[in-house]
Design an enzyme around this catalytic site. Structure first.
Site, mmCIF file in Angstrom:
data_model
loop_
_atom_site.group_PDB
_atom_site.id
_atom_site.type_symbol
_atom_site.label_atom_id
_atom_site.label_comp_id
_atom_site.label_asym_id
_atom_site.label_seq_id
_atom_site.Cartn_x
_atom_site.Cartn_y
_atom_site.Cartn_z
ATOM 1 N N ARG A 1 0.831 -1.208 0.000
ATOM 2 C CA ARG A 1 0.000 0.000 0.000
ATOM 3 C C ARG A 1 0.868 1.262 0.000
ATOM 4 O O ARG A 1 0.424 2.320 -0.421
ATOM 5 C CB ARG A 1 -0.957 -0.012 1.206
ATOM 6 N N TYR B 1 -14.485 18.342 -15.052
ATOM 7 C CA TYR B 1 -14.902 16.954 -15.030
ATOM 8 C C TYR B 1 -15.979 16.776 -13.960
ATOM 9 O O TYR B 1 -15.778 17.178 -12.810
ATOM 10 C CB TYR B 1 -13.681 16.087 -14.738
ATOM 11 N N ASP C 1 -5.666 20.868 -13.283
ATOM 12 C CA ASP C 1 -5.969 19.563 -13.874
ATOM 13 C C ASP C 1 -5.549 19.609 -15.343
ATOM 14 O O ASP C 1 -6.121 20.348 -16.148
ATOM 15 C CB ASP C 1 -7.469 19.249 -13.727
ATOM 16 N N LYS D 1 -6.511 8.446 -19.224
ATOM 17 C CA LYS D 1 -6.784 9.016 -20.544
ATOM 18 C C LYS D 1 -5.520 8.896 -21.419
ATOM 19 O O LYS D 1 -5.113 7.805 -21.723
ATOM 20 C CB LYS D 1 -7.238 10.468 -20.410
HETATM 21 C C1 LIG Z 1 -11.294 11.460 -16.219
HETATM 22 C C2 LIG Z 1 -10.959 12.721 -15.585
HETATM 23 C C3 LIG Z 1 -10.753 12.801 -14.203
HETATM 24 C C4 LIG Z 1 -10.953 11.620 -13.289
HETATM 25 O O1 LIG Z 1 -10.048 10.601 -13.545
HETATM 26 P P1 LIG Z 1 -10.375 9.048 -13.296
HETATM 27 O O2 LIG Z 1 -9.080 8.396 -13.628
HETATM 28 O O3 LIG Z 1 -11.492 8.664 -14.196
HETATM 29 O O4 LIG Z 1 -10.751 8.916 -11.846
HETATM 30 C C5 LIG Z 1 -10.397 14.029 -13.674
HETATM 31 N N1 LIG Z 1 -10.257 15.126 -14.453
HETATM 32 C C6 LIG Z 1 -10.453 15.075 -15.777
HETATM 33 C C7 LIG Z 1 -10.279 16.313 -16.593
HETATM 34 C C8 LIG Z 1 -10.816 13.886 -16.388
HETATM 35 O O5 LIG Z 1 -11.046 13.850 -17.703
#
Ligand SMILES: *Cc1c(COP(=O)(O)O)cnc(C)c1O
Length: 408
Positions: free
Chosen positions: A66, A118, A190, A215
């Site tokens: 962990r 998001y 982000d 992504k």
């Molecule tokens: C997908 C996404 C998230 C969240 O990420 P996960 O890996 O799905 O938890 C946060 N910010 C943006 C801009 C995203 O596209």
């Protein structure tokens, strides 16, 4: 309503150059064979969750899965290098990283957010943060002045996506960093939509970069992970403890997958970017399309900001079809290569309707305000052959008659 954008033959000149040495770092940083007793050239996938202690009272560098894992270290070192940063911590999802950020705050603290983000992030702040007694408010994602005016005595963190998802608003990171610094606030950007190949927020003064690795970084839609990247060493120890206590550590296998994905990130981003811009231009000139939201189009309201801080835009963007929800549904159904699915950033092209999927849980009045409507479509352009993608879109818009009820 589509804008008549001036075609620029060498659109690359509009943006910053691609980062130098990126692919070399992606292939070598953290990947040294000397890290392993076996001298393996491809980093090992270590699944063991426990490590033998040298003596009953001595703690070895690796302790428990962990907290520590050598395959995870490889990925964290590589991602830190790609951001030209000191530290990277990876998480079991992007939202796992968001939750750990909440662990830096206390009851009564205020988070100032952009209004277009998001859906899951906004929901985590409101729901999880809210139940811990934290306050959240939202201001126009494209307007640094609104962020300045939104600061309260208890504000501790500014959190903004750029470009935003799904409206593709762009905020001037340098300006926002100035606002944050002057008020001694932590600025979190982000960077999921752009990836560090196309945008380096730390170099413009952000304190922390957050990214979903599910992504573009992994890039093949077969793992869910997130990361925080930053330079502050004190923050590094704090966040590592919080990650372990919240239990949002990613599995070694997912780390292995994302580390592998990074090897082609630069190549893929170039293709996503050029395919995406070509399709954005095509849609922008089509009579059945009301409006295209893509930072690479000169008519985008923050195009100038985008080209000052990005090396191009990625493959995800949104547009409004002329018509209603049913027209959009028929359009989506008649496509061959654009798979209807949420998420973005994989090799395969995807398409979805944010209003009823990714952003279904966003309150209706905020959706209306930012422009998430029933005729909004978000597209994630993959790395397929561009002619095939174009032909597919042309058929769905012109050939199959699916948009004929409303469009002229
Ligand atoms: C997908 C996404 C998230 C969240 O990420 P996960 O890996 O799905 O938890 C946060 N910010 C943006 C801009 C995203 O596209």
């Amino acid at each position: 309503m589509s804008c008549s954008c001036q075609e620029n033959d060498n659109e690359k000149d509009n943006f910053l150059p691609f980062p130098a040495h990126f692919s070399t770092l992606a292939l070598h940083a953290g990947q040294e064979p000397e890290r392993w007793n076996s001298l393996c050239v491809t980093p090992a996938l270590v699944l063991s969750s426990i490590y033998k202690q040298l003596s009953p009272v001595e703690r070895t560098p690796y302790f428990y899965g962990r907290m520590d894992n050598p395959t995870r270290d490889v990925l964290e070192d590589c991602l830190a290098a790609l951001h030209n940063a000191k530290h990277c911590i990876v998480f079991s999802s992007g939202l796992g990283a968001v939750c750990c950020l909440l662990g830096l705050l206390q009851t009564g603290d205020h988070i100032l957010c952009g209004d277009d983000m998001y859906g899951g992030t906004a929901n985590t702040f409101s729901t999880v943060g809210g139940s811990f007694g934290m306050k959240v408010s939202f201001v126009d994602s494209a307007n640094p002045q609104e962020f300045l005016e939104g600061i309260k005595p208890n504000t501790k963190m500014i959190f903004a996506e750029t470009p935003t998802n799904p409206c593709m608003k762009v905020i001037d990171i340098r300006l926002l960093a100035k606002v944050a610094k002057r008020n001694k606030l932590m600025l979190v950007i982000d960077n999921t939509v752009a990836s560090c190949y196309l945008q380096q927020p730390l170099s413009f003064g952000a304190d922390i970069v957050i990214s979903s690795l599910s992504k573009y970084y992994n890039g093949h839609s077969d793992s869910v992970m997130g990361a925080l990247i930053f330079n502050n060493t004190e923050l590094n120890s704090k966040l590592r403890i919080i990650r372990s206590l919240l239990g949002s550590t990613p599995s070694p296998f997912d780390c292995y997958q994302v580390n592998r994905g990074l090897k082609t990130l630069g190549l893929r981003m170039k293709r996503h970017s050029s395919n995406g811009l070509a399709i954005a231009k095509y849609l922008n000139s089509h009579s059945k399309v009301e409006r295209v939201l893509h930072p690479g189009l000169p008519c985008h309201p923050q195009h100038e900001v985008a080209r000052r801080q990005m090396s191009g835009h990625s493959g995800v963007f949104s547009f409004y079809l002329k018509g209603f929800e049913d027209d959009c549904k028929r359009f989506l159904k008649s496509l061959r290569y654009f798979t209807p699915a949420v998420s973005f950033g994989g090799t395969v092209s995807l398409i979805n309707m944010p209003n009823t999927t990714t952003h279904a849980c966003v309150p209706p009045e905020r959706k209306r305000k930012v422009g998430i409507t029933e005729n909004m479509i978000r597209i994630s352009v993959g790395i397929e052959n561009i002619e095939d993608l174009m032909e597919d879109l042309k058929w769905a818009l012109d050939g199959c008659g699916c948009c004929s009820s409303t469009a002229q």
